[in-house]
Structure formats: C-alpha cells, structure tokens
Motif scaffolding. Structure first.
Motif, PDB file in Angstrom:
ATOM      1  N   GLN A 325       0.807  -1.206   0.000  1.00  0.00           N
ATOM      2  CA  GLN A 325       0.000   0.000   0.000  1.00  0.00           C
ATOM      3  C   GLN A 325       0.852   1.274   0.000  1.00  0.00           C
ATOM      4  OE1 GLN A 325      -0.646  -2.618   2.106  1.00  0.00           O
ATOM      5  NE2 GLN A 325      -2.375  -3.342   0.844  1.00  0.00           N
ATOM      6  N   ARG A 326       1.855   1.334   0.865  1.00  0.00           N
ATOM      7  CA  ARG A 326       2.620   2.567   1.029  1.00  0.00           C
ATOM      8  C   ARG A 326       3.709   2.737  -0.014  1.00  0.00           C
ATOM      9  NH1 ARG A 326       4.297   3.988   7.060  1.00  0.00           N
ATOM     10  NH2 ARG A 326       4.917   5.829   5.865  1.00  0.00           N
ATOM     11  N   ALA A 327       4.302   1.641  -0.451  1.00  0.00           N
ATOM     12  CA  ALA A 327       5.423   1.751  -1.386  1.00  0.00           C
ATOM     13  C   ALA A 327       5.122   1.174  -2.763  1.00  0.00           C
ATOM     14  CB  ALA A 327       6.659   1.055  -0.804  1.00  0.00           C
ATOM     15  N   GLY A 328       3.994   0.512  -2.904  1.00  0.00           N
ATOM     16  CA  GLY A 328       3.678  -0.109  -4.185  1.00  0.00           C
ATOM     17  C   GLY A 328       4.599  -1.258  -4.517  1.00  0.00           C
ATOM     18  N   VAL A 329       5.118  -1.946  -3.496  1.00  0.00           N
ATOM     19  CA  VAL A 329       6.077  -3.034  -3.672  1.00  0.00           C
ATOM     20  C   VAL A 329       5.514  -4.287  -3.028  1.00  0.00           C
ATOM     21  CG1 VAL A 329       8.401  -3.863  -3.151  1.00  0.00           C
ATOM     22  CG2 VAL A 329       8.034  -1.447  -3.689  1.00  0.00           C
ATOM     23  N   GLN A 330       5.438  -5.363  -3.794  1.00  0.00           N
ATOM     24  CA  GLN A 330       4.947  -6.628  -3.260  1.00  0.00           C
ATOM     25  C   GLN A 330       6.101  -7.413  -2.636  1.00  0.00           C
ATOM     26  OE1 GLN A 330       1.943  -7.867  -2.916  1.00  0.00           O
ATOM     27  NE2 GLN A 330       0.876  -6.186  -3.954  1.00  0.00           N
ATOM     28  N   PRO A 331       5.959  -7.859  -1.400  1.00  0.00           N
ATOM     29  CA  PRO A 331       7.018  -8.679  -0.789  1.00  0.00           C
ATOM     30  C   PRO A 331       7.266  -9.948  -1.606  1.00  0.00           C
ATOM     31  CG  PRO A 331       5.427  -7.960   0.865  1.00  0.00           C
ATOM     32  CD  PRO A 331       4.840  -7.614  -0.461  1.00  0.00           C
ATOM     33  N   ASP A 332       8.518 -10.338  -1.727  1.00  0.00           N
ATOM     34  CA  ASP A 332       8.857 -11.575  -2.418  1.00  0.00           C
ATOM     35  C   ASP A 332       9.285 -12.622  -1.392  1.00  0.00           C
ATOM     36  OD1 ASP A 332      11.325 -10.660  -1.640  1.00  0.00           O
ATOM     37  OD2 ASP A 332      12.260 -10.787  -3.618  1.00  0.00           O
ATOM     38  N   ILE A 333       9.834 -13.738  -1.861  1.00  0.00           N
ATOM     39  CA  ILE A 333      10.193 -14.821  -0.945  1.00  0.00           C
ATOM     40  C   ILE A 333      11.339 -14.401  -0.028  1.00  0.00           C
ATOM     41  CG2 ILE A 333      11.816 -15.905  -2.533  1.00  0.00           C
ATOM     42  CD1 ILE A 333       9.414 -17.633  -0.037  1.00  0.00           C
ATOM     43  N   VAL A 334      12.212 -13.497  -0.516  1.00  0.00           N
ATOM     44  CA  VAL A 334      13.295 -13.000   0.340  1.00  0.00           C
ATOM     45  C   VAL A 334      12.718 -12.186   1.492  1.00  0.00           C
ATOM     46  CG1 VAL A 334      15.377 -11.556   0.414  1.00  0.00           C
ATOM     47  CG2 VAL A 334      14.926 -12.999  -1.589  1.00  0.00           C
ATOM     48  N   SER A 335      11.709 -11.367   1.205  1.00  0.00           N
ATOM     49  CA  SER A 335      11.046 -10.598   2.267  1.00  0.00           C
ATOM     50  C   SER A 335      10.445 -11.542   3.308  1.00  0.00           C
ATOM     51  CB  SER A 335       9.945  -9.717   1.663  1.00  0.00           C
ATOM     52  OG  SER A 335      10.360  -9.064   0.492  1.00  0.00           O
ATOM     53  N   CYS A 336       9.777 -12.577   2.829  1.00  0.00           N
ATOM     54  CA  CYS A 336       9.156 -13.545   3.751  1.00  0.00           C
ATOM     55  C   CYS A 336      10.208 -14.254   4.595  1.00  0.00           C
ATOM     56  CB  CYS A 336       8.338 -14.563   2.963  1.00  0.00           C
ATOM     57  SG  CYS A 336       6.921 -13.861   2.076  1.00  0.00           S
ATOM     58  N   ASN A 337      11.328 -14.598   3.982  1.00  0.00           N
ATOM     59  CA  ASN A 337      12.384 -15.279   4.729  1.00  0.00           C
ATOM     60  C   ASN A 337      12.918 -14.419   5.864  1.00  0.00           C
ATOM     61  OD1 ASN A 337      12.177 -17.507   3.069  1.00  0.00           O
ATOM     62  ND2 ASN A 337      13.981 -17.021   1.844  1.00  0.00           N
ATOM     63  N   GLU A 338      13.020 -13.118   5.642  1.00  0.00           N
ATOM     64  CA  GLU A 338      13.511 -12.230   6.708  1.00  0.00           C
ATOM     65  C   GLU A 338      12.556 -12.244   7.902  1.00  0.00           C
ATOM     66  OE1 GLU A 338      16.385 -11.080   6.781  1.00  0.00           O
ATOM     67  OE2 GLU A 338      16.958 -11.400   4.702  1.00  0.00           O
ATOM     68  N   ILE A 339      11.263 -12.238   7.630  1.00  0.00           N
ATOM     69  CA  ILE A 339      10.293 -12.273   8.730  1.00  0.00           C
ATOM     70  C   ILE A 339      10.306 -13.647   9.404  1.00  0.00           C
ATOM     71  CG2 ILE A 339       7.875 -11.948   9.362  1.00  0.00           C
ATOM     72  CD1 ILE A 339       9.311  -9.421   8.448  1.00  0.00           C
ATOM     73  N   LEU A 340      10.434 -14.715   8.608  1.00  0.00           N
ATOM     74  CA  LEU A 340      10.555 -16.055   9.197  1.00  0.00           C
ATOM     75  C   LEU A 340      11.768 -16.138  10.129  1.00  0.00           C
ATOM     76  CD1 LEU A 340       9.764 -18.366   6.135  1.00  0.00           C
ATOM     77  CD2 LEU A 340       8.348 -18.054   8.169  1.00  0.00           C
ATOM     78  N   LYS A 341      12.855 -15.524   9.715  1.00  0.00           N
ATOM     79  CA  LYS A 341      14.058 -15.513  10.555  1.00  0.00           C
ATOM     80  C   LYS A 341      13.780 -14.797  11.879  1.00  0.00           C
ATOM     81  CE  LYS A 341      17.730 -14.708   8.267  1.00  0.00           C
ATOM     82  NZ  LYS A 341      18.767 -13.979   7.476  1.00  0.00           N
ATOM     83  N   GLY A 342      13.002 -13.726  11.820  1.00  0.00           N
ATOM     84  CA  GLY A 342      12.648 -13.029  13.054  1.00  0.00           C
ATOM     85  C   GLY A 342      11.840 -13.905  13.992  1.00  0.00           C
ATOM     86  N   TYR A 343      10.867 -14.621  13.441  1.00  0.00           N
ATOM     87  CA  TYR A 343      10.062 -15.532  14.273  1.00  0.00           C
ATOM     88  C   TYR A 343      10.927 -16.660  14.832  1.00  0.00           C
ATOM     89  CZ  TYR A 343       5.874 -13.231  12.456  1.00  0.00           C
ATOM     90  OH  TYR A 343       4.901 -12.313  12.142  1.00  0.00           O
ATOM     91  N   LEU A 344      11.870 -17.148  14.036  1.00  0.00           N
ATOM     92  CA  LEU A 344      12.777 -18.197  14.498  1.00  0.00           C
ATOM     93  C   LEU A 344      13.621 -17.701  15.673  1.00  0.00           C
ATOM     94  CD1 LEU A 344      13.994 -21.051  13.986  1.00  0.00           C
ATOM     95  CD2 LEU A 344      15.612 -19.947  12.423  1.00  0.00           C
ATOM     96  N   ASN A 345      14.110 -16.466  15.561  1.00  0.00           N
ATOM     97  CA  ASN A 345      14.948 -15.901  16.617  1.00  0.00           C
ATOM     98  C   ASN A 345      14.177 -15.698  17.919  1.00  0.00           C
ATOM     99  OD1 ASN A 345      17.036 -15.820  14.778  1.00  0.00           O
ATOM    100  ND2 ASN A 345      16.793 -13.643  14.308  1.00  0.00           N
ATOM    101  N   THR A 346      12.909 -15.356  17.797  1.00  0.00           N
ATOM    102  CA  THR A 346      12.113 -15.091  18.997  1.00  0.00           C
ATOM    103  C   THR A 346      11.403 -16.338  19.517  1.00  0.00           C
ATOM    104  OG1 THR A 346      10.233 -14.405  17.609  1.00  0.00           O
ATOM    105  CG2 THR A 346      11.752 -12.676  18.362  1.00  0.00           C
ATOM    106  N   GLY A 347      11.513 -17.452  18.779  1.00  0.00           N
ATOM    107  CA  GLY A 347      10.865 -18.686  19.225  1.00  0.00           C
ATOM    108  C   GLY A 347       9.372 -18.705  19.032  1.00  0.00           C
TER     109      GLY A 347
END
Length: 535
Positions: A325-347
């Motif tokens: 919405q704000r940037a007109g950019v659709q997250p790709d698989i790399v974007s998703c992986n970064e968030i997955l890494k955050g969830y992994l780090n926080t358990g």
C-alpha cells in the motif's frame, strides 16, 4: 633552484587552502547551473569558473616548467603537487581541517596525467560534472604516501605476473598497494572484481585502511572518462563496506548520477554489514527524498533484514505488511524469509508456521527457495527433530530446490547436537553425491569439518574423526587445537601411535602465523605422551 621550485609548489598549495569550503547547498546550486544556463547570474558564475580553470592551468604549466630544473629525487613529489593544484579548484576541505595533509597522493601514471586537459574541458562545459569531481577529489584527499609503483604492465604476461604478486600472501601491504596502482591503467585489471576484493580484504585485515582509500580512489581517476559508471561506483560502495569504511561508501553513493535504487540498496547493505542499524533506518527514511528516488524491493528487503537483526521484529512486520500500500512493492520470498528468521529468533513457532502457510497459499503464492527450506530445517533441529530435518533435506531436490552447503551444515549440526554422529557422518559422506543443476555435488567447508570432528571426538569415535581431520588438513585448514589434542590422545589410548604421529606432522605443516607458537606447546605435550607409549 630546488628551494625555489619547492617554494612555488607550496605557494600553489596555499592558494588551494584559501578556497572556501563548498557546502551541500553550493553543490546543489552548481548542479542547478547546468539546468539554468540562460540566467545572467549563472553565466557570470560559469564564466568565473572557466577563468579560474585557465588561471590554474597556467600555474600548472609554470610549475611543470620548474619541474625540469629540479633534481630527479624531487621530481615525483612536485609532479603530484602540480596534479593536485590543477584539480584543486574542485577541492573541498572540512571546516575543521587546519592544514594540508602532511602526505601527498602518489603520482599518477603518465597515461592519466595526459587526460587532464580533456577532463577540465568537460567540467567547464557541464557544471553538473563539477559536483561529481568535487566528491571524487574528496575521496582522493584520503591518499597516503606509497612506495614508488613499478612500471605499468604492457603485455598480458606482465599483467599476469603482477596479479600473481598481488595474490602472493608474502607481499607486504605497501608493496600490494604499489602493484595495484601500477596496474590501474590496464582495462583488464579494472574489470577483475575478485582481485579488487582480495586486495581490499588483505589491506583491511592488515589495518591499512589508508591504503584501501588510496587504491580505490585512484581507480576512479584511472577510468577512461570523468564519468564512473553506476556499476563501478556500486562496486566501490561494497568494497569500502568490506573494509569497514561506510563513510566512504556514502561518498561513493553520492557520485552516482543519476541516483539509483541499486546504489541505495548497496549503501543500505554497507551500513547493515557494518552493524550500523540506526544508519540503515535513517538513510532509508531520508536519502530517497533527498536524491529523488523511490526505494524498491531490494532496499525494502535490506531494511527488513536490519530491523530483524536489531531485534525489532514488530517494526519489521509492520514494514512487511505496509509494503504494497505505502510503497507499491509486493514482498517476495526474500522478504518472507527475513520475517521467518525473526520468528525463528524469537521462538514464535505459531507465527512461523502461519507465514509458511501464507507463502504457499493463494494470498502470496510464492515458491519457497533454499533459504526458506534452511529456516524450516533450523527450526526442526532446534526442537530436537533433526531426523525430520534430514527428511526435508532429502525431499528438496525432488521439489526443484537443490540443497546447498548451508542446508547440510544445519542438519549435520543438529544431528551432532543430538549425539547422532553416525547419521551425521553418513550425511557428510553423501554431500558430493547430491545432484545439482551443474552436475556437481556439495563441498564441505571448514565449519562442516569442525562440527563433525568435535562431535566425533566427544563421542570417542576416533577412526571417522581421523578421516575428517586428515581431509580438513589436506584442504590447508587447521582444526581447533583442543579437538586435535583430544583426537591424538584417543588414538594413543587405542594403540594407534602411528596415526597420532602422522596427525602431528600434518598439523605442523598447516599451522601458520601467530598460532604456530601455541601449537608448538601443544605438540610438545602430545610428543611426551607419544614417547611414553613407545616406552
């Protein structure tokens, strides 16, 4: 006569020092000159700059005349002063600088000096180039005094020998920098990315960032025109980052004309790689408006990586959700992986699996890549389910995603942590057999060998441990001394003194540098044990 020449050169330098500093607003005004050439005030300022160039060119000619009267020992230094004087009209010194740097840049090759007239004319025709030259000279101001470079290579064989000398670990930092500068006029050398990276890495490791600044800034002036390409400047951003010189990365970024999203993402990566997380966020929020560009997908992904690395997962998820919405950019698989890494780090296993469902679902419809699979296997191993991770590893090839070394290391580490050293060793032996698109298997790295060696020694499985240790040593990698010590002691207890002695001799050949003295002490202790066993 020498004193007279030196005095004239010094007076020219003093004129440069009297030039007022150029602010960012002045630089923008200079760029505006190129767009507003019809206004009378602009014409006056441009004509004044042209006259200044003519004056300085005359002074340069006079200095070069004096050079002929100097002794050969003083000629190189005076030539460098003349070069600085000629380009000095674009020089900007920080307001805090009280004097000219005590050491001048090294002399440039004659091929570069011969281009000065052409470059000056181009700058006069386009004031926008003035701002780029202003930043380029600012980079050049970091030069340090170097030893005299050897003659530039004239044949491919000469260039090949010079490259070999640069690669030689015995080459000192000063000699490396001199060789580097002598090769710059050769186009094939400028295009050698690995050698640039190796040179910067070695100089930075030696603590000689002054030499890094010298060779990289000189590479700018070695280009065939005063217009460094976007690709070359992005290389400089990354190279300065590798040398832990992020401020120089920013200077190189500002040379990119017109500014680009590629250059912005390279600068953000430079800040991230140097753990300057606050500067990543600040640059992302301010630079796009300043240089009139729009952050793209790559820049957003660097921001996500930064926020996750800094522990601000909530901010990362907010950016992730607002990207369309704000940037007109659709997250790709790399974007998703970064968030997955955050969830992994926080358990947060629940959020991790929920995002995995979204990735494959109709909402995002993305194909998991090797990074996604590695994150999944990391989570399984962290929960004591390494055999499930191994099954996932085996299934990757069938799903069109061949596993890489990182995937193998993840599962091997998990198996070792669970004490399953037999399964870990079997997986290690299977690495070269894994089919890949290029037809080759996966090669273990130092981390692979060390994980296995330490786990095998800890379990008392000495024959496979000896096999792993010998293979590691054949690759010229010295394992941790404590692991080797435990292995040798285990072999001696198993009445395998010959194998223990062979390991000691192999270690002696591989250990280098400061570690050699420490290994000598360890080897002396083990030699006593070996002598006792023989007795």
């Amino acid at each position: 006569m020498e004193a007279e020449g030196n005095s004239a050169s010094q007076s020219g330098v003093e004129k440069l020092l009297s030039t007022p500093d150029m602010s960012a607003q002045d630089a923008e005004a200079m760029e505006a000159l190129g767009r507003k050439g019809g206004q009378s005030q602009d014409e006056i300022e441009l004509n004044a700059l042209k006259e200044r160039v003519k004056t300085l060119s005359s002074e340069k000619t006079a200095l070069e005349g004096r050079l002929k009267k100097l002794s050969q020992s003083k000629k190189t230094q005076a030539q460098a002063q003349a070069h600085v004087l000629f380009f000095g009209w674009a020089l900007v010194w920080p307001s805090s600088a009280s004097s000219f740097p005590p050491r001048l840049p090294p002399p440039f090759p004659k091929q570069l000096l011969s281009k000065q007239s052409t470059m000056a004319a181009a700058l006069c025709r386009s004031p926008s180039l003035l701002c780029r030259r202003h930043l380029l000279i600012r980079l050049l101001s970091t030069h340090t005094q170097l030893q005299t470079p050897p003659p530039p290579p004239t044949t491919p064989a000469d260039l090949s020998r010079l490259k070999s000398s640069i690669r030689d670990a015995a080459t000192t930092p000063d000699a490396l920098a001199a060789l580097f500068l002598s090769a710059l006029p050769h186009p094939a050398f400028l295009a050698d990315r690995p050698l640039f990276a190796l040179s910067v890495r070695r100089l930075a490791s030696a603590g000689r960032r002054d030499l890094v600044a010298s060779i990289l800034s000189s590479s700018l002036t070695a280009l065939p025109s005063p217009h460094p390409s976007e690709g070359f400047l992005i290389r400089l951003i990354s190279l300065y980052s590798a040398a832990a010189m992020p401020d120089h990365s920013l200077t190189a970024f500002r040379l990119v004309k017109p500014p680009s999203e590629r250059a912005l993402s390279a600068l953000l990566s430079a800040y991230h790689d140097n753990r300057l997380y606050d500067r990543v966020v600040q640059a992302f929020n301010t630079l796009p408006a300043e240089v009139h560009i729009k952050p793209g997908l790559v820049s957003h992904n660097v921001l996500l990586k930064t926020l996750v690395a800094s522990g601000d997962l909530a901010a990362a998820r907010a950016v992730f959700d607002e990207m369309p919405q704000r940037a007109g950019v659709q997250p790709d698989i790399v974007s998703c992986n970064e968030i997955l890494k955050g969830y992994l780090n926080t358990g947060d296993d629940a959020a991790f699996h929920q995002l995995l469902k979204e990735i494959a679902g109709p909402e995002r419809h993305l194909k998991p890549n090797v990074g996604t699979y590695n994150l999944r296997m990391t989570l399984l191993c962290a929960r004591g389910r390494s055999f499930e991770a191994q099954e996932l590893l085996d299934a990757m090839g069938a799903r069109g995603v061949p596993p890489n070394r990182a995937c193998f290391n993840t599962v091997i580490k998990g198996l070792c942590n669970e004490g399953e050293v037999g399964a870990a060793m079997a997986l290690f032996r299977n690495m070269p057999e894994v089919p890949r698109q290029n037809g080759k298997g996966v090669s273990p790295n130092f981390e692979t060998y060390i994980m296995l060696l330490e786990a095998l020694v800890s379990k008392g499985v000495f024959d496979p441990a000896t096999e792993v240790c010998k293979e590691c040593l054949r690759n010229k990698w010295a394992p941790p001394f404590q692991a080797v010590k435990g292995l040798v002691q285990g072999l001696l207890r198993s009445r395998k003194a010959k194998q223990a002695k062979e390991l000691l001799m192999a270690m002696r050949k591989v250990v280098k540098g400061d570690a050699k003295e420490e290994w000598t002490k360890v080897e002396a202790q083990l030699s006593l044990l070996l002598a006792d066993k023989k007795a």
